[in-house]
Design an enzyme around this catalytic site. Structure first.
Site, PDB file in Angstrom:
ATOM      1  N   VAL A 427       0.822  -1.214   0.000  1.00 52.15           N
ATOM      2  CA  VAL A 427       0.000   0.000   0.000  1.00 52.15           C
ATOM      3  C   VAL A 427       0.856   1.264   0.000  1.00 52.15           C
ATOM      4  O   VAL A 427       2.008   1.251   0.402  1.00 52.15           O
ATOM      5  CB  VAL A 427      -0.954   0.028   1.222  1.00 52.15           C
ATOM      6  CG1 VAL A 427      -1.984  -1.071   1.112  1.00 52.15           C
ATOM      7  CG2 VAL A 427      -0.167  -0.099   2.529  1.00 52.15           C
ATOM      8  N   GLU A 428       0.250   2.354  -0.475  1.00 49.52           N
ATOM      9  CA  GLU A 428       0.882   3.681  -0.537  1.00 49.52           C
ATOM     10  C   GLU A 428       2.200   3.650  -1.314  1.00 49.52           C
ATOM     11  O   GLU A 428       3.150   4.355  -0.990  1.00 49.52           O
ATOM     12  CB  GLU A 428       1.076   4.256   0.876  1.00 49.52           C
ATOM     13  CG  GLU A 428      -0.250   4.526   1.573  1.00 49.52           C
ATOM     14  CD  GLU A 428      -0.097   5.137   2.948  1.00 49.52           C
ATOM     15  OE1 GLU A 428       0.948   5.758   3.195  1.00 49.52           O
ATOM     16  OE2 GLU A 428      -1.021   5.004   3.755  1.00 49.52           O
ATOM     17  N   GLY A 429       2.215   2.817  -2.344  1.00 52.39           N
ATOM     18  CA  GLY A 429       3.408   2.675  -3.175  1.00 52.39           C
ATOM     19  C   GLY A 429       4.137   1.397  -2.848  1.00 52.39           C
ATOM     20  O   GLY A 429       4.727   1.271  -1.768  1.00 52.39           O
TER      21      GLY A 429
END
Length: 646
Positions: A427-429
């Site tokens: 998540v988030e990259g």
């Protein structure tokens, strides 16, 4: 834009979208960015930043209050088992105003600093990963942060007070057929003829909090624009209220960990959004998203550091209590090695997390690289150390907490911690995307001088650039051979200085290696993702070495010496890891992997295209009553949860 003749049309378009969304200027020197240029500037991290006394007092008070509430109300094992956050938890979070931690007090929020925000998340994380993820997704990448950064005064007045009353937000970027490549986004937003509103159509996947959100940030295509010789999509960001006609929840996703998060597949069918709900201007959506993530990514590093520290404390107690073959588990060399890795790793993660939080609060330094590196480094290390802790505990680590409790043993939720930690690498990259992001930012030290050589420029421009670079590098390159043993590193303990010199020496070597590969490969270096990943990992390890040394020295200066061994072990082991990665820059199996993968792909069949037509659409109310269990559904939450709490 850098030109690579090997890129096809789609690849070039994707790169162009990413390039136009980058922050093009640096507002300050970057500690980590400098390391890739051979400049190990430890003065940017020393003295190690400490939280201001008054802000720390505020944080101590709220964290104690949250911790007391969590002990009484937050049963992580039950939430994991039922895959539901109970209504009383939603209400309690709202009563504590935890949906508005960083929102300014004038809008009803707590107005906390980034450091205290991360401390609060860390407290909650020690009890329940699902609840922490819900809070983090809501205000790290959800509506509050983009509005704070790029919202108009009218947008802030309209939406921010709602979060202080318990409203939930989410962030919608990913689509069923598109992951980290927004150039291929299919969701569209078309402006009405009178200009009063936008009409959104499309689907969004893996939208955390999307199933229960009241307000969502939605990324959508709003036409095209010309960038050089290429036409690319304009991506814009909109605030969408989920009670708007045409918004539908198609599916609630289920995962191996964080089982109670309300993550789903969302559909937008002719959803009308007021023109005033556009954030940051048309075509600025990805810039807003990337700016949001500079601070937004810092939640995961803090959570990872805190949960690993708690895990380490429990493992130390267990390794002392459990004996095998006449000796405590922790005194066997294999057990000692695991304890050392756990203890030093959690300390290093804490140093990186605290440093980034301090930079964010200070607001003077560009932290895009530090934030991305912290997210990548801490998520990777926390997963590795969760596995290490489970192995140390053996069968008891694999056994679920409820089963351990039934047998009368300490029910530390090791297997749940492992499952929950795994998502942080995605998540988030994802880690793979973070490698590419950091590599591109690290290249900026060179591209600010040499970019015309690798782009479509006139011959005259290229010649002028070449002479300019020759002059610049005539002074830069010799510095990379300056002996590191001559650096005094004044103010540091004699035990730390050898490791600081080792870091300085390896920073220079990294800069030489990076520069050489850039010269040899040119734009083609972008295709050597494993090489770039090693370069980024080396730079990250060097930066963490500096932070650990600075943090240790700060403690020594305060008369605290309990963590010296933790720091020294980390510095020694990091040096060995870095040297291994340097060797692998030249001696690896990357080419064989590419060749083998080509053979595998040639024989494999393609999966059918993503198709969601068979899924029946549900409104939020229908979804809550028919598909969600317990009190965490949107319908029940609105009746008894945070939205009705105040």
């Amino acid at each position: 834009m850098i030109e690579n003749k090997k890129w096809n049309k789609e690849e070039a378009a994707s790169i162009a979208v990413a390039e136009t969304s980058r922050e093009e200027t640096w507002k300050s020197k970057s500690y980590m960015g400098s390391i890739f240029m051979g400049d190990f500037d430890i003065q940017m991290a020393f003295p190690f930043p400490e939280q201001a006394a008054e802000d720390k007092k505020i944080g101590d008070e709220i964290c104690a209050k949250v911790d007391a509430w969590c002990k009484e109300n937050l049963d992580g094992n039950l939430i994991d088992e039922t895959e539901t956050i109970p209504a009383h938890v939603w209400k309690g979070l709202a009563d504590l105003n935890l949906f508005a931690i960083k929102i300014p007090q004038k809008y009803g929020g707590l107005g906390m600093s980034q450091t205290n925000y991360m401390r609060i998340l860390s407290v909650v994380a020690n009890y329940c990963g699902s609840t922490t993820a819900t809070l983090s997704a809501h205000q790290s990448i959800g509506v509050p942060q983009p509005l704070k950064l790029a919202g108009t005064p009218e947008q802030k007045e309209k939406f921010l007070p709602r979060f202080a009353k318990g409203a939930i937000s989410a962030f919608a970027l990913t689509e069923p057929g598109v992951g980290s490549d927004p150039a291929n986004m299919s969701t569209t937003a078309e402006k009405s003829e009178d200009g009063s509103h936008w009409i959104i159509n499309g689907e969004k996947l893996w939208c955390t909090n999307g199933v229960v959100a009241d307000i969502i940030i939605v990324m959508a295509k709003t036409g095209e624009k010309q960038v050089g010789i290429r036409t690319i999509n304009k991506i814009s960001a909109f605030v969408v209220e989920t009670n708007t006609p045409g918004f539908e929840i198609i599916h609630r996703c289920r995962f191996m960990g964080l089982k109670a998060i309300e993550n789903g597949l969302l559909r937008f069918t002719n959803v009308k959004v007021p023109a005033d709900n556009l954030i940051g201007g048309e075509g600025k959506g990805l810039k807003v998203a990337l700016a949001t993530l500079n601070d937004g990514r810092l939640g995961i590093p803090a959570i990872a550091a805190s949960t690993t520290e708690e895990m380490t404390k429990f493992c130390a107690k267990w390794a002392k209590s459990r004996s095998q073959w006449g000796k405590q588990v922790g005194k066997h060399e294999a057990g000692a090695d695991k304890l050392a890795r756990l203890s030093s790793g959690s300390y290093a993660m804490g140093a990186l997390s605290a440093y980034c939080a301090a930079l964010s609060d200070e607001g003077k330094q560009d932290i895009r690289m530090e934030a991305a590196a912290a997210k990548m480094f801490n998520s990777e290390l926390s997963w590795d150390l969760a596995d290490t802790a489970l192995q140390l505990r053996g069968g008891r680590g694999y056994e679920m907490a409820a089963s351990l409790a039934e047998r009368g043993e300490s029910p530390f939720p090791m297997e749940r911690a492992l499952r929950d930690a795994r998502i942080n690498r995605i998540v988030e990259g994802t880690t793979d995307v973070m490698h590419l992001f950091l590599a591109r930012e690290a290249l900026d030290g060179h591209m600010k001088h040499a970019k015309p050589l690798f782009s479509k420029s006139s011959m005259g421009t290229k010649i002028n650039t070449l002479f300019k670079c020759m002059f610049i590098y005539a002074f830069w390159l010799p510095k990379l051979f300056f002996p590191s043993f001559l650096r005094p590193f004044s103010g540091f303990d004699s035990k730390l200085k050898p490791y600081l010199r080792a870091a300085d020496r390896r920073s220079k070597r990294l800069a030489r290696s990076f520069f050489l590969r850039m010269l040899l490969k040119g734009p083609g270096l972008a295709d050597h993702q494993l090489t770039l990943a090693r370069i980024v990992d080396i730079g990250t390890e060097i930066s963490v070495m500096g932070l650990v040394a600075a943090r240790i020295q700060g403690e020594i200066n305060r008369g605290e010496r309990k963590n010296i061994s933790r720091g020294l072990y980390w510095l020694r082991s990091a040096t060995l890891r870095i040297d291994k990665m340097f060797r692998e820059l030249s001696r690896n199996s990357d080419a064989l992997a590419n060749s083998l993968a080509a053979e595998i792909l040639a024989e494999a069949e393609e999966l059918p295209a993503v198709n969601t037509d068979h899924l029946r659409a549900h409104t939020a109310r229908e979804f809550g009553s028919e598909l969600c269990t317990g009190q965490a559904s949107h319908r029940n939450r609105n009746k008894t949860g945070p939205a009705a709490a105040k």
